[in-house]
Design a protein around this motif. Sequence first.
Motif, PDB file in Angstrom:
ATOM      1  N   LEU A 101     -33.312  57.827 -26.803  1.00  0.00           N
ATOM      2  CA  LEU A 101     -32.976  57.856 -25.753  1.00  0.00           C
ATOM      3  C   LEU A 101     -32.039  57.276 -24.808  1.00  0.00           C
ATOM      4  O   LEU A 101     -31.838  55.717 -24.551  1.00  0.00           O
ATOM      5  CB  LEU A 101     -34.478  57.352 -24.645  1.00  0.00           C
ATOM      6  N   ASP A 102     -31.047  57.734 -24.496  1.00  0.00           N
ATOM      7  CA  ASP A 102     -30.006  57.242 -23.379  1.00  0.00           C
ATOM      8  C   ASP A 102     -30.005  58.744 -22.931  1.00  0.00           C
ATOM      9  O   ASP A 102     -28.958  60.083 -22.515  1.00  0.00           O
ATOM     10  CB  ASP A 102     -29.113  58.005 -25.058  1.00  0.00           C
ATOM     11  N   LEU A 103     -30.309  57.759 -21.536  1.00  0.00           N
ATOM     12  CA  LEU A 103     -30.499  59.088 -20.349  1.00  0.00           C
ATOM     13  C   LEU A 103     -29.207  59.473 -19.483  1.00  0.00           C
ATOM     14  O   LEU A 103     -28.829  61.015 -19.451  1.00  0.00           O
ATOM     15  CB  LEU A 103     -31.746  59.060 -19.267  1.00  0.00           C
ATOM     16  N   PRO A 104     -28.421  58.333 -19.782  1.00  0.00           N
ATOM     17  CA  PRO A 104     -27.273  58.139 -18.549  1.00  0.00           C
ATOM     18  C   PRO A 104     -26.195  59.005 -19.565  1.00  0.00           C
ATOM     19  O   PRO A 104     -26.056  59.419 -18.784  1.00  0.00           O
ATOM     20  CB  PRO A 104     -26.959  56.637 -19.285  1.00  0.00           C
ATOM     21  N   ALA A 105     -26.291  59.603 -20.805  1.00  0.00           N
ATOM     22  CA  ALA A 105     -25.568  60.624 -21.638  1.00  0.00           C
ATOM     23  C   ALA A 105     -26.247  62.063 -21.400  1.00  0.00           C
ATOM     24  O   ALA A 105     -25.050  62.972 -22.028  1.00  0.00           O
ATOM     25  CB  ALA A 105     -25.759  60.178 -23.391  1.00  0.00           C
ATOM     26  N   HIS A 106     -27.576  62.160 -19.914  1.00  0.00           N
ATOM     27  CA  HIS A 106     -27.858  63.138 -20.013  1.00  0.00           C
ATOM     28  C   HIS A 106     -27.373  63.439 -18.643  1.00  0.00           C
ATOM     29  O   HIS A 106     -28.090  63.947 -17.660  1.00  0.00           O
ATOM     30  CB  HIS A 106     -29.441  63.862 -20.337  1.00  0.00           C
ATOM     31  N   GLY A 107     -26.494  62.342 -17.940  1.00  0.00           N
ATOM     32  CA  GLY A 107     -26.736  62.514 -16.749  1.00  0.00           C
ATOM     33  C   GLY A 107     -27.427  62.204 -15.633  1.00  0.00           C
ATOM     34  O   GLY A 107     -27.951  63.014 -14.754  1.00  0.00           O
ATOM     35  N   GLU A 108     -28.595  60.751 -16.090  1.00  0.00           N
ATOM     36  CA  GLU A 108     -29.443  61.145 -15.662  1.00  0.00           C
ATOM     37  C   GLU A 108     -29.209  59.095 -15.298  1.00  0.00           C
ATOM     38  O   GLU A 108     -30.112  57.977 -15.958  1.00  0.00           O
ATOM     39  CB  GLU A 108     -30.686  60.847 -16.215  1.00  0.00           C
ATOM     40  N   PRO A 109     -28.262  58.792 -14.677  1.00  0.00           N
ATOM     41  CA  PRO A 109     -28.350  57.531 -14.965  1.00  0.00           C
ATOM     42  C   PRO A 109     -29.143  55.837 -14.301  1.00  0.00           C
ATOM     43  O   PRO A 109     -29.002  54.990 -14.663  1.00  0.00           O
ATOM     44  CB  PRO A 109     -26.743  56.912 -14.299  1.00  0.00           C
ATOM     45  N   GLU A 110     -29.485  56.872 -12.884  1.00  0.00           N
ATOM     46  CA  GLU A 110     -30.206  55.872 -12.004  1.00  0.00           C
ATOM     47  C   GLU A 110     -31.875  55.570 -13.145  1.00  0.00           C
ATOM     48  O   GLU A 110     -32.144  56.578 -13.747  1.00  0.00           O
ATOM     49  CB  GLU A 110     -30.962  56.994 -11.142  1.00  0.00           C
ATOM     50  N   PRO A 111     -31.740  54.212 -13.177  1.00  0.00           N
ATOM     51  CA  PRO A 111     -33.755  53.302 -13.735  1.00  0.00           C
ATOM     52  C   PRO A 111     -34.709  53.748 -12.734  1.00  0.00           C
ATOM     53  O   PRO A 111     -34.260  54.647 -12.257  1.00  0.00           O
ATOM     54  CB  PRO A 111     -33.341  51.880 -13.794  1.00  0.00           C
ATOM     55  N   PHE A 112     -35.793  53.779 -13.653  1.00  0.00           N
ATOM     56  CA  PHE A 112     -36.722  54.451 -13.717  1.00  0.00           C
ATOM     57  C   PHE A 112     -37.197  54.163 -12.886  1.00  0.00           C
ATOM     58  O   PHE A 112     -37.569  52.792 -13.200  1.00  0.00           O
ATOM     59  CB  PHE A 112     -37.448  55.141 -14.366  1.00  0.00           C
ATOM     60  N   ASP A 113     -38.577  53.616 -11.994  1.00  0.00           N
ATOM     61  CA  ASP A 113     -39.940  52.772 -10.797  1.00  0.00           C
ATOM     62  C   ASP A 113     -40.698  52.581 -12.293  1.00  0.00           C
ATOM     63  O   ASP A 113     -41.752  51.516 -12.455  1.00  0.00           O
ATOM     64  CB  ASP A 113     -40.087  54.007 -10.321  1.00  0.00           C
ATOM     65  N   ALA A 114     -40.782  53.626 -12.669  1.00  0.00           N
ATOM     66  CA  ALA A 114     -41.543  53.799 -13.878  1.00  0.00           C
ATOM     67  C   ALA A 114     -42.015  55.291 -15.262  1.00  0.00           C
ATOM     68  O   ALA A 114     -41.487  56.251 -14.818  1.00  0.00           O
ATOM     69  CB  ALA A 114     -43.190  53.660 -12.847  1.00  0.00           C
ATOM     70  N   ALA A 115     -42.947  54.334 -16.201  1.00  0.00           N
ATOM     71  CA  ALA A 115     -42.621  55.152 -16.797  1.00  0.00           C
ATOM     72  C   ALA A 115     -43.841  55.378 -17.642  1.00  0.00           C
ATOM     73  O   ALA A 115     -44.684  54.444 -17.828  1.00  0.00           O
ATOM     74  CB  ALA A 115     -41.228  55.215 -18.528  1.00  0.00           C
TER      75      ALA A 115
END
Length: 200
Positions: A101-115
């Motif tokens: 998983l590399d969400l910044p590469a999908h345009g989602e650079p912000e970290p999550f409060d929870a998964a």
Amino acid sequence: MGKPTRWVTDTKPGHSQWYVDRFRRLAAEGADLAGEARLVDALVPPGARILDAGCGTGRVAGALAARGHTLVGVDADPTLVEAARADHPGPRFLVADLAELDLPAHGEPEPFDAAVVAGNVMTFVAPGTERAVLARVAAHVRPDGLVVVGFGTDRGYPVAELDADAVAAGLRLEHRFATWDLRPWHDGAEFAVTVLRRPA
Ligand SMILES: C[S@@+](CC[C@H](N)C(=O)[O-])C[C@H]1O[C@@H](n2cnc3c(N)ncnc32)[C@H](O)[C@@H]1O
């Protein structure tokens, strides 16, 4: 995409569409499909940013979005992601392998409060990738954020292995329950809901 998941190798052709149809039928019948979302909602601040890891048909992401959170759902199965996009317009749904998983590469650079890793996802990942999946999910959560994992205990991934993988992923075990509505954990419980926290 990396190794094929058990969701592909251990199921029959047509399984994905069967699963989509099943959850659509359950939703139409008014079944309670939001138990996991209610627990996660109680653990995060209002308007949290939440990753639904292994989102399937998007039922958990959809229920959390309906409670005012910002959701990104990720699943390796394109049939399920297509259904999630059609049925739950709020969250962003992506096809990706959690083990890489590399969400910044999908345009989602912000970290999550929870998964949230619900619905036996950890027992459907490709054999030997459990630790990588947990580590990649944890890497997308902010310090002091949560990873909440639920799976059946008779599906080949003992909770002791989860605990070791969690430590390797830099996560701390905070709680374990036997159900999503918080029945007490006990040896021999058929299901484990584990709340892990990334240290601040
Ligand atoms: C039983 S479904 C659960 C779906 C959803 N979490 C729910 O509870 O409704 C398991 C899901 O895990 C996904 N999965 C398994 N390994 C994965 C991986 N490495 N990357 C992304 N998704 C994965 C499968 O594609 C499948 O959609």
